[in-house]
Design an enzyme around this catalytic site. Sequence first.
Site, short mmCIF file in Angstrom:
data_model
loop_
_atom_site.label_atom_id
_atom_site.label_comp_id
_atom_site.label_asym_id
_atom_site.label_seq_id
_atom_site.Cartn_x
_atom_site.Cartn_y
_atom_site.Cartn_z
N SER A 1 9.68 64.10 -55.55
CA SER A 1 10.82 63.72 -56.04
C SER A 1 11.49 64.48 -57.34
O SER A 1 10.39 64.74 -58.06
CB SER A 1 10.59 62.52 -56.71
N TYR B 1 4.13 56.06 -59.58
CA TYR B 1 5.26 56.79 -58.92
C TYR B 1 5.38 58.39 -59.06
O TYR B 1 5.66 59.26 -58.53
CB TYR B 1 6.32 56.42 -58.38
N1 LIG Z 1 15.25 57.28 -52.49
C1 LIG Z 1 15.19 57.71 -52.87
O1 LIG Z 1 16.43 57.92 -53.96
C2 LIG Z 1 14.30 58.96 -53.04
C3 LIG Z 1 14.11 60.28 -54.30
C4 LIG Z 1 13.48 61.02 -54.45
C5 LIG Z 1 12.50 61.38 -53.01
N2 LIG Z 1 12.18 60.10 -52.39
C6 LIG Z 1 11.15 59.89 -51.67
O2 LIG Z 1 11.37 59.98 -49.82
C7 LIG Z 1 11.04 59.05 -49.66
C8 LIG Z 1 11.24 58.24 -48.46
O3 LIG Z 1 12.10 57.09 -49.43
P1 LIG Z 1 13.09 56.32 -48.63
O4 LIG Z 1 14.10 56.05 -49.89
O5 LIG Z 1 13.65 57.22 -47.67
O6 LIG Z 1 12.51 54.96 -48.44
P2 LIG Z 1 13.07 54.24 -47.48
O7 LIG Z 1 14.05 53.98 -47.14
O8 LIG Z 1 12.16 52.04 -48.06
O9 LIG Z 1 11.65 54.72 -45.99
C9 LIG Z 1 10.80 54.55 -46.78
C10 LIG Z 1 9.97 55.19 -44.80
O10 LIG Z 1 8.14 55.15 -45.07
C11 LIG Z 1 7.93 53.76 -44.04
N3 LIG Z 1 6.75 53.41 -44.33
C12 LIG Z 1 6.60 52.57 -45.93
N4 LIG Z 1 5.30 52.44 -45.86
C13 LIG Z 1 4.42 52.45 -44.94
C14 LIG Z 1 3.72 52.82 -44.86
N5 LIG Z 1 2.48 52.11 -45.47
N6 LIG Z 1 2.61 53.17 -43.30
C15 LIG Z 1 3.97 53.58 -42.46
N7 LIG Z 1 4.76 53.72 -43.29
C16 LIG Z 1 5.52 53.42 -44.10
C17 LIG Z 1 9.08 53.09 -43.45
O11 LIG Z 1 8.64 52.14 -42.47
P3 LIG Z 1 7.84 50.63 -41.71
O12 LIG Z 1 8.58 49.93 -42.85
O13 LIG Z 1 8.91 51.03 -40.21
O14 LIG Z 1 6.38 51.47 -41.84
C18 LIG Z 1 10.54 53.76 -43.95
O15 LIG Z 1 10.14 54.62 -42.85
C19 LIG Z 1 9.41 59.03 -50.32
O16 LIG Z 1 8.22 59.48 -49.90
C20 LIG Z 1 10.31 58.82 -51.62
O17 LIG Z 1 9.27 58.12 -52.75
C21 LIG Z 1 14.02 58.88 -52.42
#
Ligand SMILES: NC(=O)c1ccc[n+]([C@@H]2O[C@H](COP(=O)([O-])OP(=O)(O)OC[C@H]3O[C@@H](n4cnc5c(N)ncnc54)[C@H](OP(=O)(O)O)[C@@H]3O)[C@@H](O)[C@H]2O)c1
Length: 268
Positions: free
Chosen positions: A146, A159
Amino acid sequence: MALPDPRADTTVVVTGASSGIGEALARELARRGHGLTLVARRRDVLRSLAGGIAADHRVRVDVEVADLAKPRSRTAAVRAIQAGDRTVVGLCNNAGVGRFGAFWEEEPEQLNALVALNVNALHELTLAFLPEMVGREEGAILNVASILGHGPVPNNASYSASKAFVITLSEAIHAELAGTGVSCTAFSPGPVHTDAIAASGVEDVAPFTPSALFADAGDVARAGVDAMEGGRRSSIPGVVNQLFAAGSRYLPRTVTLPLQVAASRLPF
Ligand SMILES: NC(=O)c1ccc[n+]([C@@H]2O[C@H](COP(=O)([O-])OP(=O)(O)OC[C@H]3O[C@@H](n4cnc5c(N)ncnc54)[C@H](OP(=O)(O)O)[C@@H]3O)[C@@H](O)[C@H]2O)c1
């Protein structure tokens, strides 16, 4: 070579594929012809997504249900994938959670689970799949960090620290991999509208974040897969995000930390 051209006997593993950036990465990889192995906890969501992607793009999509924050569950998932009949040529370590708020006010279980997923799971999966890639002289790992991992972020301490681990680990491994045909990319998106943003409480802590700064998950995924194909060490999609990351990295902490604390208190 990094991510090789798609073949029927290869797969790219995407963790956290059931929503958000992970789902977008899976769709983008399939659009480019790659077979997939989707990992997350929600079986029904994964199955329905896998069926849709397979039908849309005529690629094989397997599902591996696992709670990657739990050591037994993630070890079982790794073993099941390794015992499969396809070679893992790509790994997107995308599953991750965020928490926003003062460190000492958070539930300890939630912060410990964050570290277990964002740090331990990513470390273990990278360790599990990388040696075979090096042995075959092809493969690409995309570790989703991130922009908040480029410096300490108050109200987001665990985080930002977890994502700093991802960046440092990935860039060091990438340098070790020089000449092997394998890459390990530290991928640092800025804000993206996903379920994680809604669940993390960021809108309470940083309501000032202009919506124009939020990227589309599909655009972010395209940049991520480009980085895998290009064998990049680091990728930060978007000029504003690159400036933010550079500021976090190179400005003195005496400047960045008070600014971030003040910003998180703005009343709009
Ligand atoms: N959104 C942002 O602004 C942003 C910015 C920078 C970086 N990121 C990073 O991008 C990545 C994805 O984030 P996102 O925003 O797309 O989040 P999201 O929509 O909440 O998706 C998170 C994913 O991780 C899975 N997950 C959560 N806990 C888990 C566990 N214990 N075991 C296995 N799978 C798990 C969830 O699926 P289930 O609930 O089905 O397990 C879901 O598929 C993360 O690493 C986040 O830190 C996000």
